[in-house]
Design a protein around this motif. Structure first.
Motif: not given
Length: 390
Positions: A231-257
């Protein structure tokens, strides 16, 4: 009051992850857009990528965001297989442990049926640890035909940690890439991508106190991965699709902590786990503690109750407000003995009598106490029901 002892299935979101997710839900912007709102969303995504990379000791460019562990496993297995076979048509073999999660086993079945992959499942011992001699023999039989090796970091049912260092050492002798499903490991045991030597690593947000529907595949930049979706070539062109910024922010906070607090979390829940096992075995003589005694996840307590059907025991505990899981998976509503336990040498009868109690960041001594008080009477009723059902 509900006593939740199923953190391996999913764990409550951390307050910091909820805050990070919520803060972005009211913000408009597609991370692929060039205007100010898009650039803001992109900044959130890239800062989150850097946070995950720091926590797992990898390069930011190696973090590919996905919808969760299942997609990450599929992307790694199919994408690496296709790329490796395209480079050399002889590379048709995939080696994996016999106790992998179905998010690995089912894609392997599909690759065998649809793509002609030769899948070899390597056995384990009675504790669930991979047979390294069998893996070595399988690789050395014809190393040039092996596309990749996939061995989980920690088993989701019995909690056993796999000998990943040795797996990587065996595979690297022949420059064979290694993928690991680390969904259960991140936040529970030390996970260092660079030090581990693996080439690809799957993780999931809701197992570490983040949101559902988001995860990541950490994959070396040098390793070619064929895309599953185009599709749009997101994520190094190996995972196309509109990026879910809110979910990714939540993921990053959880992984970090979860990674930051992993040492004290591990120490705390392992004490609770040991107390749970000791007291349950006192309450139910003959209950068997399964998996590796020393090399296991700190919050995992997997026990077999001879003479019981695990499903019946689970429902009896559930009626008393205690939530756990069986050691079996249900297919089309028909209980099936766990493939993990069968691979470990259990009989079908013993495999059906297993329960997994998994502790997490909200677990307390009161949870253990409630289980200990309930388990004896529930086992008695489950055994009586099993006798009547024969």
């Amino acid at each position: 009051m509900t006593v939740y002892l199923d953190h391996a299935a999913t764990t409550p979101m951390l307050p910091e992850a909820i805050a990070a997710l919520s803060a972005q839900l009211t913000t408009t912007g597609n991370a692929s857009s060039l205007h100010a709102s898009g650039r803001h969303a992109r900044r959130i995504v890239e800062e989150s990528r850097e946070s995950v990379a720091r926590a797992l000791n990898c390069r930011p460019g190696e973090v590919v965001f996905t919808s969760g562990g299942t997609e990450s496993d599929n992307l790694a297995l199919k994408g690496i297989f296709w790329s490796r076979r395209a480079e050399d048509p002889r590379r048709t073999r995939i080696l994996a442990s016999a106790v992998e999660h179905h998010a690995v086993l089912d894609p392997l079945d599909w690759l065998a049926e649809a793509e002609g992959a030769e899948v070899e499942l390597i056995g384990v011992d009675h504790a669930g640890r991979l047979d390294l001699d069998a893996l070595r023999a399988s690789i050395e039989r014809d190393p040039g035909t092996v596309a990749l090796v996939s061995v989980m970091w920690a088993n989701n049912e019995v909690g056993t940690l796999e000998p990943l260092d040795e797996v990587v050492a065996l595979a690297s002798e022949h420059r064979i890439p290694v993928h690991t499903d680390a969904v259960q490991a991140v936040g529970s045991v030390p996970v260092d991508f660079a030090r581990s030597g693996v080439d690809a690593l799957s993780l999931s947000g809701h197992k570490v106190g983040g949101p559902f529907g988001v995860g990541a595949l950490v994959v070396r930049r040098e390793l070619a991965v064929t895309a599953l979706m185009h599709g749009g070539g997101q994520e190094r062109d190996i995972r196309s699709g509109t990026i879910d910024a809110p979910a990714i922010a939540g993921l990053a906070a959880a992984v970090e902590l979860s990674v930051k607090h992993q040492p004290e979390h591990s120490a705390r829940v392992s004490v609770l786990r040991d107390d749970l096992v000791r007291r349950v075995q006192e309450a139910v003589p003959g209950a068997i503690y399964n998996g590796s005694a020393g090399q296991r996840l700190p919050g995992n307590a997997h026990l077999t109750f001879p003479g019981c059907e695990g499903d019946s025991l689970l429902m009896l505990l559930d009626a008393r407000g205690i939530e756990c899981s069986t050691g079996s998976a249900c297919s089309a509503g028909v209980p099936q003995p766990s493939h993990v336990l069968l691979a470990m040498g259990f009989t079908e009868a013993d495999a059906r009598g297993a329960l997994r109690f998994s502790l997490g960041h909200t677990s307390t001594a009161a949870d253990v106490e409630a289980l200990v008080q309930a388990i004896g009477p529930c086992v008695e009723r489950a055994r009586a029901a099993s006798v009547r059902g024969r």
